[in-house]
Design a protein around this motif. Structure first.
Motif, PDB file in Angstrom:
ATOM      1  N   ARG A 134       0.822  -1.211   0.000  1.00  0.00           N
ATOM      2  CA  ARG A 134       0.000   0.000   0.000  1.00  0.00           C
ATOM      3  C   ARG A 134       0.852   1.255   0.000  1.00  0.00           C
ATOM      4  N   ARG A 135       1.940   1.269   0.789  1.00  0.00           N
ATOM      5  CA  ARG A 135       2.779   2.463   0.863  1.00  0.00           C
ATOM      6  C   ARG A 135       3.429   2.759  -0.483  1.00  0.00           C
ATOM      7  N   ARG A 136       3.832   1.695  -1.174  1.00  0.00           N
ATOM      8  CA  ARG A 136       4.464   1.880  -2.484  1.00  0.00           C
ATOM      9  C   ARG A 136       3.477   2.494  -3.474  1.00  0.00           C
ATOM     10  N   MET A 137       2.257   1.995  -3.476  1.00  0.00           N
ATOM     11  CA  MET A 137       1.259   2.533  -4.382  1.00  0.00           C
ATOM     12  C   MET A 137       0.930   3.977  -4.027  1.00  0.00           C
ATOM     13  N   ALA A 138       0.811   4.266  -2.738  1.00  0.00           N
ATOM     14  CA  ALA A 138       0.501   5.629  -2.299  1.00  0.00           C
ATOM     15  C   ALA A 138       1.620   6.592  -2.687  1.00  0.00           C
ATOM     16  N   LEU A 144       2.811  11.292  -8.857  1.00  0.00           N
ATOM     17  CA  LEU A 144       2.120  11.685 -10.083  1.00  0.00           C
ATOM     18  C   LEU A 144       1.251  12.917  -9.891  1.00  0.00           C
ATOM     19  N   ARG A 145       0.659  13.039  -8.707  1.00  0.00           N
ATOM     20  CA  ARG A 145      -0.247  14.176  -8.450  1.00  0.00           C
ATOM     21  C   ARG A 145       0.519  15.428  -7.999  1.00  0.00           C
ATOM     22  N   GLU A 146       1.483  15.266  -7.099  1.00  0.00           N
ATOM     23  CA  GLU A 146       2.098  16.425  -6.468  1.00  0.00           C
ATOM     24  C   GLU A 146       3.367  16.907  -7.160  1.00  0.00           C
ATOM     25  N   GLN A 147       4.122  16.010  -7.761  1.00  0.00           N
ATOM     26  CA  GLN A 147       5.362  16.416  -8.415  1.00  0.00           C
ATOM     27  C   GLN A 147       5.243  16.473  -9.933  1.00  0.00           C
ATOM     28  N   CYS A 148       4.506  15.523 -10.500  1.00  0.00           N
ATOM     29  CA  CYS A 148       4.279  15.562 -11.954  1.00  0.00           C
ATOM     30  C   CYS A 148       3.088  16.447 -12.304  1.00  0.00           C
ATOM     31  N   LEU A 149       2.282  16.771 -11.292  1.00  0.00           N
ATOM     32  CA  LEU A 149       1.145  17.700 -11.441  1.00  0.00           C
ATOM     33  C   LEU A 149       0.097  17.232 -12.447  1.00  0.00           C
ATOM     34  N   PHE A 150      -0.156  15.940 -12.474  1.00  0.00           N
ATOM     35  CA  PHE A 150      -1.292  15.441 -13.245  1.00  0.00           C
ATOM     36  C   PHE A 150      -2.570  15.724 -12.462  1.00  0.00           C
ATOM     37  N   THR A 151      -3.615  16.127 -13.149  1.00  0.00           N
ATOM     38  CA  THR A 151      -4.899  16.318 -12.490  1.00  0.00           C
ATOM     39  C   THR A 151      -5.488  14.948 -12.143  1.00  0.00           C
ATOM     40  N   CYS A 162      -2.182   2.571 -18.672  1.00  0.00           N
ATOM     41  CA  CYS A 162      -0.955   1.863 -18.267  1.00  0.00           C
ATOM     42  C   CYS A 162      -0.971   1.627 -16.756  1.00  0.00           C
ATOM     43  N   PRO A 163      -1.764   0.669 -16.279  1.00  0.00           N
ATOM     44  CA  PRO A 163      -1.824   0.428 -14.829  1.00  0.00           C
ATOM     45  C   PRO A 163      -0.491   0.012 -14.222  1.00  0.00           C
ATOM     46  N   ALA A 164       0.406  -0.535 -15.055  1.00  0.00           N
ATOM     47  CA  ALA A 164       1.710  -0.977 -14.548  1.00  0.00           C
ATOM     48  C   ALA A 164       2.559   0.182 -14.060  1.00  0.00           C
ATOM     49  N   VAL A 165       2.133   1.429 -14.346  1.00  0.00           N
ATOM     50  CA  VAL A 165       2.894   2.578 -13.869  1.00  0.00           C
ATOM     51  C   VAL A 165       2.952   2.578 -12.339  1.00  0.00           C
ATOM     52  N   LEU A 166       1.943   2.005 -11.689  1.00  0.00           N
ATOM     53  CA  LEU A 166       1.932   1.947 -10.220  1.00  0.00           C
ATOM     54  C   LEU A 166       3.012   1.030  -9.669  1.00  0.00           C
ATOM     55  N   LEU A 167       3.548   0.149 -10.516  1.00  0.00           N
ATOM     56  CA  LEU A 167       4.583  -0.778 -10.081  1.00  0.00           C
ATOM     57  C   LEU A 167       5.984  -0.182 -10.222  1.00  0.00           C
ATOM     58  N   GLU A 168       6.082   0.957 -10.907  1.00  0.00           N
ATOM     59  CA  GLU A 168       7.383   1.554 -11.164  1.00  0.00           C
ATOM     60  C   GLU A 168       7.986   2.138  -9.890  1.00  0.00           C
ATOM     61  N   GLU A 169       9.321   2.097  -9.827  1.00  0.00           N
ATOM     62  CA  GLU A 169      10.018   2.729  -8.712  1.00  0.00           C
ATOM     63  C   GLU A 169       9.854   4.245  -8.848  1.00  0.00           C
ATOM     64  N   PRO A 170       9.340   4.926  -7.827  1.00  0.00           N
ATOM     65  CA  PRO A 170       9.024   6.354  -7.955  1.00  0.00           C
ATOM     66  C   PRO A 170      10.152   7.223  -8.496  1.00  0.00           C
ATOM     67  N   ARG A 171      11.384   6.973  -8.090  1.00  0.00           N
ATOM     68  CA  ARG A 171      12.497   7.806  -8.565  1.00  0.00           C
ATOM     69  C   ARG A 171      12.667   7.690 -10.078  1.00  0.00           C
ATOM     70  N   ARG A 172      12.578   6.466 -10.604  1.00  0.00           N
ATOM     71  CA  ARG A 172      12.714   6.275 -12.045  1.00  0.00           C
ATOM     72  C   ARG A 172      11.520   6.884 -12.786  1.00  0.00           C
ATOM     73  N   LEU A 173      10.348   6.752 -12.199  1.00  0.00           N
ATOM     74  CA  LEU A 173       9.148   7.307 -12.817  1.00  0.00           C
ATOM     75  C   LEU A 173       9.264   8.825 -12.922  1.00  0.00           C
ATOM     76  N   HIS A 174       9.784   9.443 -11.871  1.00  0.00           N
ATOM     77  CA  HIS A 174       9.952  10.898 -11.878  1.00  0.00           C
ATOM     78  C   HIS A 174      10.956  11.322 -12.938  1.00  0.00           C
TER      79      HIS A 174
END
Length: 298
Positions: A134-138, A144-151, A162-174
């Motif tokens: 849960r913490r990883r998903m949160a 995505l909401r606060e740093q990438c500023l997606f609505t 792309c639901p698999a985006v939730l599995l990505e390591e946050p640093r790499r995603l950023h």
């Protein structure tokens, strides 16, 4: 299909595994009864005999109540019997998850905007969503909401495509997002429309730099809104053959040579960075030794 939840499902519910609504059982005209075998229970839930046999082959030592409870929860999400079975075959660990966990995760995904067909497609394509901490998903959602500023609506579209985006390591995603936003000059709206996260970052970067070095892509200046750059959607979604022919105006052979040269450049840059770090550490060690020597002399 989900409405055909029968006696086996009722047995699981009575044991506390799957709180299936009574109305669902009543609507089917079926009720739990002792002695109804596990195969019969699965058949009445909507599985064919062959599907029931495949399902029984998963985690064979698992008690029937858990198996039926997990299957019931997936059917209640709206999955067909075949889709639910396929999901369990790809991720049999779901059979051992407490039913409450499955329900809670489904609710969390609904709160993110995934519902109905989108939720069904998301869990079918990415069953790891149920086992993701849960913490990883949160943390990913917060990024995505606060740093990438997606609505909220854009986030729903991102997760739907792309639901698999939730599995990505946050640093790499950023890093993925920042590269497209700053280096390529693309705004969030276009990212969402193009399905940004469906292509691995390495391939996106290869295509972008290839276009750039051929003079076919320029990083927009700050505040610039109109450019002649290819659309992100075309860069991401065109098959490699069409990308090379219509956008890069090049050949597969040239692209392969380019990717090898780019990989070599990156290796050399990494080696130089390591050498610089080693030199810096050496200088610091020498300064410490010098200071220690002076202190000893005094």
């Amino acid at each position: 299909m989900a409405g055909r939840v029968l006696c086996g499902c009722g047995r699981a519910a009575s044991a506390g595994w799957a709180p299936v609504p009574r109305g669902l059982l009543a609507a089917s005209g079926l009720c739990p009864r002792r002695g109804c075998g596990e195969t019969a229970g699965l058949r009445a839930m909507g599985f064919s005999e062959e599907q029931a046999r495949r399902l029984l082959g998963l985690q064979p030592r698992l008690g029937p109540q858990r198996r039926e409870a997990a299957a019931a929860q997936l059917l209640l999400l709206g999955l067909s019997a075949e889709a639910a079975l396929g999901l369990l075959e790809r991720s049999p660990a779901l059979l051992r998850m407490p039913t409450e966990r499955l329900q809670e995760r489904a609710q969390e995904l609904r709160r993110l905007g995934l519902d109905g067909g989108q939720l069904q497609r998301a869990v079918s394509r990415c069953p790891q969503l149920f086992t993701l901490p849960r913490r990883r998903m949160a943390a990913t959602v917060r990024l995505l909401r606060e740093q990438c500023l997606f609505t909220a609506e854009q986030l729903r579209e991102v997760l739907g495509s792309c639901p698999a985006v939730l599995l990505e390591e946050p640093r790499r995603l950023h890093h993925h997002f920042q590269y497209v936003y700053f280096r390529m000059g693309v705004q969030q709206k276009e990212m969402v429309k193009a399905g940004l996260f469906r292509m691995p970052f390495a391939e996106l970067r290869n295509r972008h730099i290839f276009l750039e070095r051929r003079g076919l892509y320029q990083t927009p200046h700050k505040g610039q809104t109109q450019t002649s750059n290819p659309k992100l959607k075309d860069i991401l979604q065109l098959p490699e053959k069409d990308f090379l022919a219509s956008l890069a105006r090049s050949t597969p052979e040239e692209y392969e040579v380019f990717k090898k040269l780019l990989a070599r450049e990156e290796e050399e840059e990494e080696e130089e960075e390591e050498e610089d770090r080693d030199a810096l550490y050496t200088e610091e060690d020498e300064d410490l030794d010098s200071e220690g020597s002076k202190t000893a002399q005094e």
